[in-house]
Design an enzyme around this catalytic site. Structure first.
Site, PDB file in Angstrom:
ATOM      1  N   LYS A 170      -0.559  14.449   0.934  1.00 41.69           N
ATOM      2  CA  LYS A 170      -1.758  14.863   0.383  1.00 41.69           C
ATOM      3  C   LYS A 170      -1.960  16.251   0.384  1.00 41.69           C
ATOM      4  CE  LYS A 170      -4.430  10.663   2.336  1.00 41.69           C
ATOM      5  NZ  LYS A 170      -4.542   9.806   1.554  1.00 41.69           N
ATOM      6  N   THR A 180      -9.525   5.514  -2.586  1.00 43.16           N
ATOM      7  CA  THR A 180     -10.565   5.436  -2.991  1.00 43.16           C
ATOM      8  C   THR A 180     -11.225   6.344  -2.785  1.00 43.16           C
ATOM      9  OG1 THR A 180     -10.232   4.474  -1.160  1.00 43.16           O
ATOM     10  CG2 THR A 180      -9.587   3.218  -1.455  1.00 43.16           C
ATOM     11  N   HIS A 204       0.742  -1.530   0.048  1.00 48.79           N
ATOM     12  CA  HIS A 204       0.072   0.315  -0.175  1.00 48.79           C
ATOM     13  C   HIS A 204       0.459   1.563   0.279  1.00 48.79           C
ATOM     14  CE1 HIS A 204      -4.515  -1.535   0.392  1.00 48.79           C
ATOM     15  NE2 HIS A 204      -3.486  -2.101   1.253  1.00 48.79           N
ATOM     16  N   LYS A 229     -10.227  12.868   3.532  1.00 55.04           N
ATOM     17  CA  LYS A 229      -9.221  12.404   3.919  1.00 55.04           C
ATOM     18  C   LYS A 229      -8.187  12.822   5.037  1.00 55.04           C
ATOM     19  CE  LYS A 229      -7.842  13.445  -0.592  1.00 55.04           C
ATOM     20  NZ  LYS A 229      -7.290  11.989  -0.738  1.00 55.04           N
ATOM     21  N   ARG A 230      -7.163  11.888   5.713  1.00 54.76           N
ATOM     22  CA  ARG A 230      -6.270  11.938   6.297  1.00 54.76           C
ATOM     23  C   ARG A 230      -5.907  13.241   6.494  1.00 54.76           C
ATOM     24  NH1 ARG A 230      -6.610   8.103  11.379  1.00 54.76           N
ATOM     25  NH2 ARG A 230      -4.461   9.053  11.632  1.00 54.76           N
ATOM     26  N   LYS A 246     -14.997   7.272  -4.495  1.00 56.36           N
ATOM     27  CA  LYS A 246     -16.416   7.172  -4.621  1.00 56.36           C
ATOM     28  C   LYS A 246     -16.860   9.374  -4.638  1.00 56.36           C
ATOM     29  CE  LYS A 246     -14.930   5.689   0.192  1.00 56.36           C
ATOM     30  NZ  LYS A 246     -13.861   6.081   1.353  1.00 56.36           N
TER      31      LYS A 246
HETATM   32  C1  LIG Z   1     -12.476   6.128   1.392  1.00 54.92           C
HETATM   33  C2  LIG Z   1     -12.562   6.818   2.997  1.00 54.92           C
HETATM   34  C3  LIG Z   1     -11.080   7.148   3.130  1.00 54.92           C
HETATM   35  C4  LIG Z   1     -10.046   7.258   2.153  1.00 54.92           C
HETATM   36  O1  LIG Z   1      -9.584   8.603   1.548  1.00 54.92           O
HETATM   37  P1  LIG Z   1      -8.754   8.808   1.123  1.00 54.92           P
HETATM   38  O2  LIG Z   1      -9.069   9.972  -0.027  1.00 54.92           O
HETATM   39  O3  LIG Z   1      -9.024   7.633  -0.652  1.00 54.92           O
HETATM   40  O4  LIG Z   1      -7.255   9.282   1.611  1.00 54.92           O
HETATM   41  C5  LIG Z   1     -10.720   7.628   4.636  1.00 54.92           C
HETATM   42  N1  LIG Z   1     -11.695   8.170   5.402  1.00 54.92           N
HETATM   43  C6  LIG Z   1     -12.887   7.891   5.808  1.00 54.92           C
HETATM   44  C7  LIG Z   1     -13.587   7.459   6.865  1.00 54.92           C
HETATM   45  C8  LIG Z   1     -12.968   6.793   4.173  1.00 54.92           C
HETATM   46  O5  LIG Z   1     -14.847   6.741   3.617  1.00 54.92           O
END
Ligand SMILES: *Cc1c(COP(=O)(O)O)cnc(C)c1O
Length: 832
Positions: free
Chosen positions: A569, A671, A372, A563-564, A675
């Site tokens: 990022k 991911t 990852h 996101k985190r 979404k």
């Molecule tokens: C999908 C998801 C992530 C991943 O987000 P990225 O933009 O791919 O870093 C992190 N936290 C939650 C709660 C998510 O649903």
């Protein structure tokens, strides 16, 4: 369930599901309220009703679960085991209702009981058993495995405290303990009878047995008991219900309290406390924390329990041990469970008496490893002294794996000692360490990256030597997300419109969304599309007002980065753009800018000072911009606290613009980007992770691309990157940094953001300043596109239409076919 036969339960569940009036279900809820909660309707609290409803839904799933287990036990099936230290499963009630096809039935039943389903859904605690993307991926994969009717078990840890709840106080992140179990978890079944013992510490004894073979016993200094907590994972509109088995640690009570004097008694209790600590808390960090003894102990604990459990199931099913890898495929979600390679060898040899070569063949055939990360600092290693003291026998096995492996390396690359040192499972430079990614790679028959670009870079960089030696072992499986939770459940409006427009086939075959493209220029469809998106934005606006007190206009462009929080990022790149836009408006208040609402969300690891400062910067900008009369509400900045799966349900469907702006080469896949796309957001992004494939699918005209490529990032760094050059060349950037440095966004205090500004000016490891100008230019193109509502809506529709590839069903299909050799097994509740 013990006193009811599978047939009987199945018959009951079937009878209930055939009852269209919903009366039977209503009856179930009241029965559970009385018999499980010990409450009667007149005095029941919403929490009581939630529990009663959850138990009633669980009962339906348990009938399917039992039917599934029965078939798996009786038939010749292969079971996919997903080993992951994290499963960020999100709230369960809504998703289970959706997958069982009983959303309407439940709503009506609860209404008849005087309860509002939405209110009950809202009080559910989210099991935060993961940090972010990696844990959420595991949860999406469990959903797809059940939906695709693949026999599967998810194995992980039952953390008593999951990821912390985030509050914002005075603009700063404050971490609050996540007490998700305080009201009990109605979804789980604790199974004290399914437990395994795991040893730690001590020493090993080597003996020659009567057949002249070396037998090793590990005399552990202490033992911990792992107890199974099972969560049912219901497939979508199928009868398959798999299990997520999470291990909870308990003390081994092998002593008699009476025999102890007071001092020994307290020591014994202390031992109990230490043992129970193992599954106490999730490490709130995306990256490994070097040298954390408890973390290594957690990993070994859950892996050993899981492998012992698989061996128990094998014996119970009557399969011979040589056939272990025909019965099970085991996927290692990152290196967190990679100690499994040594542990399976130990169990096969020391416990089941197999010879090394047979054990090794079984081990390699069983495991596959998903990488990852490319960040070298994120590749997990453990110091030898720590490893030796905690896991002496697994370490011996790792040494022997390494000895044999390095012999192979020397045969493959004769005379290349540097290569041997690079590939060794032990890093011999400085303090010696075990390299977990190397262990996982050597012990697996397949190693995959999580997006095409990531898998390519993996082969070229961190795994280069291994890819040379074992080219066929490396492959790519691009990540996916479940369209059940992230489209059908969280965006029912859009899902309904899609049904009306192209039929419901997309629900189980997401590629059928491409039929929407035929409607991309249909004015009536545009209107319906926009109305739903506006409703979603109104709902999010209400959530934002409730959580932050900030009023946002649903007509504004919702520009979202959730996101985190991480330097790679680059939330600070987004922040710098907002500041520059704000300054533009201050200089020229009459400037015609499209109203925008910048929404951020995400947790920072508690020990990651720079990430916490990035949050403070965003809240600081919000304090200034949201109240400046010059802006007249045209710009709004929001930090939406406590981003988690539940809040994600409101956020993803309400986005116009998805921010995917990591430094190219740093985000393995992402991911969140998928979404957003499914829900009709357009992406502004770099060529990183799965963005590359998102752009390929959407078409470059429907994607806002900016920034350096991974290769250009590499070159710039090699040629000596000087961030100050970019500041000198760009007035807006200089001005933005100067204002931050002067305390404009920290209530006049120039010290607050000094570490952040200094970091950018001096080293800027993630090339924020190098990408700034291109990002601003790209954002201006976004604004232009947004002004043309027809054009924007068309692009939005096309994005959803082309998002089919990013279903986790596609990803799991690839794992089954290319890695696990696992097949669907039909479960039919009507024919038990
Ligand atoms: C999908 C998801 C992530 C991943 O987000 P990225 O933009 O791919 O870093 C992190 N936290 C939650 C709660 C998510 O649903």
């Amino acid at each position: 369930m013990n006193d009811v036969s599978t047939e009987e339960a199945a018959a009951n569940a079937q009878a209930a599901s055939q009852d269209v009036s919903g009366y039977a279900f209503q009856h179930d809820v009241v029965r559970n309220l009385i018999c499980r909660a010990g409450r009667y309707p007149e005095i029941a609290s919403p929490q009581d009703w939630y529990m009663a409803l959850a138990y009633s839904v669980r009962d339906r799933m348990l009938a399917r679960w039992s039917a599934s287990m029965k078939v798996y036990a009786e038939k010749d099936v292969k079971v996919a085991c997903y080993l992951s230290a994290e499963f960020l499963i999100g709230p369960q009630l809504g998703n289970n209702l959706l997958n069982l096809g009983m959303q309407d039935e439940a709503r009506e039943a609860m209404h008849a009981l005087g309860q509002d389903l939405d209110a009950l859904l809202a009080i559910e605690e989210e099991p935060g058993l993961g940090n972010g993307g990696l844990g959420r991926l595991a949860a999406c994969y469990m959903d797809s495995l059940s939906t695709l009717e693949i026999p599967a078990i998810g194995y992980g840890i039952h953390y008593e405290f999951g990821i912390f709840d985030q509050e914002i106080r005075d603009g700063w992140q404050v971490e609050v303990t996540d007490k998700w179990l305080q009201n009990g978890n109605p979804w789980e079944i604790v199974r004290p009878d399914v437990s395994h013992y795991v040893g730690f510490g001590g020493h090993t004894q080597h003996q020659i047995d009567d057949q002249g073979r070396l037998r090793v016993s590990w005399i552990a200094a202490r033992q911990v008991k792992g107890v199974a907590c099972d969560l049912p994972v219901q497939g979508y509109r199928v009868d398959t219900c798999n299990v997520l088995r999470l291990w909870k640690s308990e003390a081994v009570e092998s002593f008699d309290f009476q025999d102890f004097n007071a001092g020994q008694y307290y020591e014994a209790v202390q031992e109990k406390v230490v043992s129970e600590t193992l599954s106490k808390v999730l490490y709130p960090n995306d990256e490994p924390e070097a040298g954390k003894r408890l973390r290594l102990a957690q990993q070994y604990f859950f892996v050993s329990c899981s492998l012992q459990d698989m061996l128990r199931l094998m014996v119970w099913k009557g399969t011979s041990i040589e056939q272990f890898s025909d019965l099970f495929a085991a996927q290692l979600n990152d290196t967190h469970p990679s100690i499994a390679v040594a542990e399976l060898m130990r169990l096969l040899m020391d416990v089941h008496g197999l010879a090394w070569d047979t054990a090794w063949e079984i081990t390699q055939r069983t495991f596959a490893y998903t990488n990852h990360t490319l960040l070298p600092e994120a590749l997990e290693t453990w110091g030898l002294p720590l490893f030796q003291s905690l896991l002496p026998r697994p370490l011996e096995i790792i040494y022997e794996i390494n000895r044999r492996f390095l012999d192979d390396v020397r045969r493959e690359f004769p005379g290349d000692d540097a290569c041997v040192a690079r590939m060794s499972l032990i890093d011999e430079r400085g303090d010696k360490k075990v390299r977990m990614a190397h262990l996982a790679t050597v012990g697996s028959h397949a190693v995959n990256g999580v997006a095409a670009l990531h898998s390519d870079l993996l082969r070229q960089t961190v795994m280069h030597d291994f890819a040379e030696m074992y080219p066929q072992r490396f492959l790519n499986v691009t990540n996916g997300v479940t369209p059940r939770r992230f489209l059908m459940l969280s965006n029912p409006g859009l899902a309904g419109l899609i049904d009306q427009t192209i039929g419901a086939g997309w629900r189980t075959d997401l590629t059928q969304l491409d039929k929407l493209a035929a409607h991309a220029d249909d004015a009536g469809f545009h209107e319906a599309w926009r109305a739903i998106r506006r409703d979603n934005k109104t709902v999010l606006a209400a959530r934002i007002a409730g959580a932050t007190g900030i009023d946002v206009d649903p007509n504004a462009l919702f520009d979202i980065q959730v996101k985190r929080i991480h330097e790679y990022k680059r939330q600070h790149l987004n922040a710098l753009y907002i500041i520059s836009l704000y300054h533009r408006l201050c200089r020229n208040p009459a400037l015609d800018v499209a109203p925008r609402c910048f929404i951020f969300g995400g947790k920072a690891a508690p020990g990651y000072a720079m990430a916490k400062l990035m949050i403070r910067l965003i809240t600081g900008i919000a304090e200034v911009v949201n109240h400046d009369p010059v802006i007249e509400g045209r710009l709004k900045v929001v930090f939406y606290p406590d981003f988690n799966v539940k809040n994600g349900h409101w956020v993803y469907p309400a986005a116009d613009l998805s921010e995917q702006i990591s430094t190219a080469g740093k985000e393995a896949s992402g991911t969140g980007n998928m979404k957003f796309m499914m829900n009709g957001a357009l992406t502004i992004g770099t060529l990183d992770g799965a963005n590359v494939e998102i752009r390929e699918e959407a078409g470059e005209e429907n994607f806002f691309l900016f920034g350096l490529s991974a290769q250009q990032v590499d070159e710039l760094k090699r040629n000596g990157y000087r961030p100050s050059d970019y500041v000198q060349a760009n007035d807006d950037l200089r001005e933005a940094l100067a204002q931050i440095a002067q305390g404009r966004f920290s209530r006049g205090d120039p010290d607050v953001f000094r570490p952040l500004v200094d970091n950018l000016l001096r080293s800027d490891p993630f090339l924020v300043l190098a990408d700034f100008a291109d990002y601003v230019e790209c954002q201006d193109r976004v604004s232009d596109a947004w002004r043309d509502a027809r054009r924007w809506t068309r692009m939005s529709i096309v994005n959803t239409a082309r998002s089919g590839k990013f279903s986790s069903d596609r990803a799991i299909g690839e794992y089954c076919e290319r890695i696990w050799n696992a097949r669907a097994v039909r479960i039919d509740l009507a024919q038990p």
